[in-house]
Scaffold this active site. Structure first.
Site, PDB file in Angstrom:
ATOM      1  N   GLU A  26       0.738  -1.120  -0.189  1.00 28.42           N
ATOM      2  CA  GLU A  26       0.100   0.048   0.046  1.00 28.42           C
ATOM      3  C   GLU A  26       0.794   1.253  -0.200  1.00 28.42           C
ATOM      4  O   GLU A  26       0.318   2.175  -0.514  1.00 28.42           O
ATOM      5  CB  GLU A  26      -0.928  -0.032   1.161  1.00 28.42           C
ATOM      6  CG  GLU A  26      -2.129  -1.103   1.117  1.00 28.42           C
ATOM      7  CD  GLU A  26      -1.813  -2.239   1.685  1.00 28.42           C
ATOM      8  OE1 GLU A  26      -2.534  -3.184   1.170  1.00 28.42           O
ATOM      9  OE2 GLU A  26      -0.559  -2.502   1.859  1.00 28.42           O
ATOM     10  N   HIS A  69      -9.392  -5.343  11.365  1.00 28.83           N
ATOM     11  CA  HIS A  69     -10.117  -5.403  10.261  1.00 28.83           C
ATOM     12  C   HIS A  69     -11.362  -4.701  10.419  1.00 28.83           C
ATOM     13  O   HIS A  69     -12.239  -4.846   9.632  1.00 28.83           O
ATOM     14  CB  HIS A  69     -10.046  -6.733   9.428  1.00 28.83           C
ATOM     15  CG  HIS A  69      -8.621  -7.120   9.197  1.00 28.83           C
ATOM     16  ND1 HIS A  69      -7.943  -7.840   9.968  1.00 28.83           N
ATOM     17  CD2 HIS A  69      -8.300  -7.300   7.910  1.00 28.83           C
ATOM     18  CE1 HIS A  69      -6.873  -8.476   9.291  1.00 28.83           C
ATOM     19  NE2 HIS A  69      -6.964  -7.880   8.281  1.00 28.83           N
TER      20      HIS A  69
END
Length: 327
Positions: A60, A129
């Site tokens: 990322e 998450h």
């Protein structure tokens, strides 16, 4: 009008803008060959080719930086994070490069980039998450932060985000991709920074945004069945915030409940509470109530998730509380 899914609305927005402007491209993990982790980009590789729909490694920080550099050189990247939990790996680029470059370059460089992907809880995915970072990114000057709650708004706002000359954080939800709603067949945009009054009411203002807006809407419906008139506002954008719409509603109803899926400290609801008490204190007939996620990492067990997140019972209780109705 036709009924389409949330993921289809996002795909249409991206595809229409890519047809309109050859400078727009999509980049992220599994967006091309796999048609997107959540099938948002299904069919886009076939239409636009591998130079405009680009699969990346699980890196990322790297592809966020590539996107920012591309934006500084005249392109309009859409960077997809598989989840905004993973954006923490790239947050240095988002905050210290994308958000600050226009200011630090004295206006020489715009960064017209969209970072999009799912935010907040998505079932039994546990603590790492299941985090809502809307307020984190909204805290940073230089960014715009969009959090739609339905397919119609998502399409119009994403098209506006892609056309914007500033970096935009566009936050969705895995649990919304299958949601269906009416969306026009013709192209349209929705301006960033304008809230939407989804339901007009007289007795109490309820403000929310994103996935958790559905809980607020459910509570408003239940309140109506009990004779309570709720004005329901979807912020849609949390930077900039449409304070005017909220303040005008509170001046009418004299009561405010805010529903948000972030942790309580330094949240969007904290900011709204401050602004309303500053600008409309004399109109309030009850203390402002807010419902957030519990101040703890989200657990795995579904029973504990239900207890942690804003739910119908908690929102309805808050509505009655500001009306001094015994729940």
């Amino acid at each position: 009008m036709r009924i389409i899914e949330f993921r289809e609305a996002l795909r249409e927005a991206m595809s229409e803008e890519m047809r309109r402007d050859p400078h727009v491209f999509l980049m992220g993990e599994e967006v091309a060959e796999y048609n997107g982790a959540y099938k948002v980009s299904k069919g886009m590789l076939a239409e636009f080719g591998p130079k405009r729909v680009i699969d990346t490694p699980i890196a990322e920080l790297g592809f966020a930086g590539i996107g920012i550099g591309a934006a500084m050189n005249g392109l309009r990247p859409i960077i997809e994070f598989m989840t905004f939990n993973f954006s923490l790996v790239a947050i240095d680029q988002v905050i210290n490069s994308a958000a600050k470059m226009y200011n630090m370059s004295g206006g020489q460089y715009n960064v017209p980039i969209v970072f999009r992907g799912p935010t907040a809880s998505a079932g039994m995915l546990s603590s790492q998450h299941s985090q809502a970072f809307e307020n984190w990114y909204a805290n940073c000057p230089g960014l715009k932060v969009v959090v739609p709650s339905n397919p119609y708004d998502a399409k119009g706002l994403l098209k506006s985000a892609i056309r914007d000359n500033d970096p935009v954080i566009f936050m969705e939800s895995e649990q919304m991709y299958g949601d269906k709603a009416e969306v026009p067949e013709t192209e349209y945009t929705i301006p960033i920074g304008v809230a939407d009054i989804k339901q007009v009411g007289e007795q109490v203002t309820v403000v929310s945004f994103g996935k958790i807006f559905k809980v607020a809407a459910q509570a408003a419906k239940e309140a109506a069945a009990q004779g309570i008139s709720v004005e329901l506002i979807d912020l849609r954008t949390v930077r900039p915030i449409d304070y005017y719409t909220v303040l005008e509603s509170v001046k009418k109803t004299n009561r405010l409940v805010i529903v948000e899926e972030a942790w309580p400290l330094a949240s969007i609801s904290s900011e709204l509470t401050y602004m309303v008490q500053r600008e409309a204190f004399d109109y309030l007939d009850a203390p402002i109530q807010r419902i957030t996620t519990a101040d703890t990492p989200l657990p795995y067990a579904p029973t504990l998730i239900e207890a942690s997140l804003p739910n119908l019972e908690r929102v309805l209780k808050a509505i009655k509380s500001v009306l001094y109705i015994n729940a």
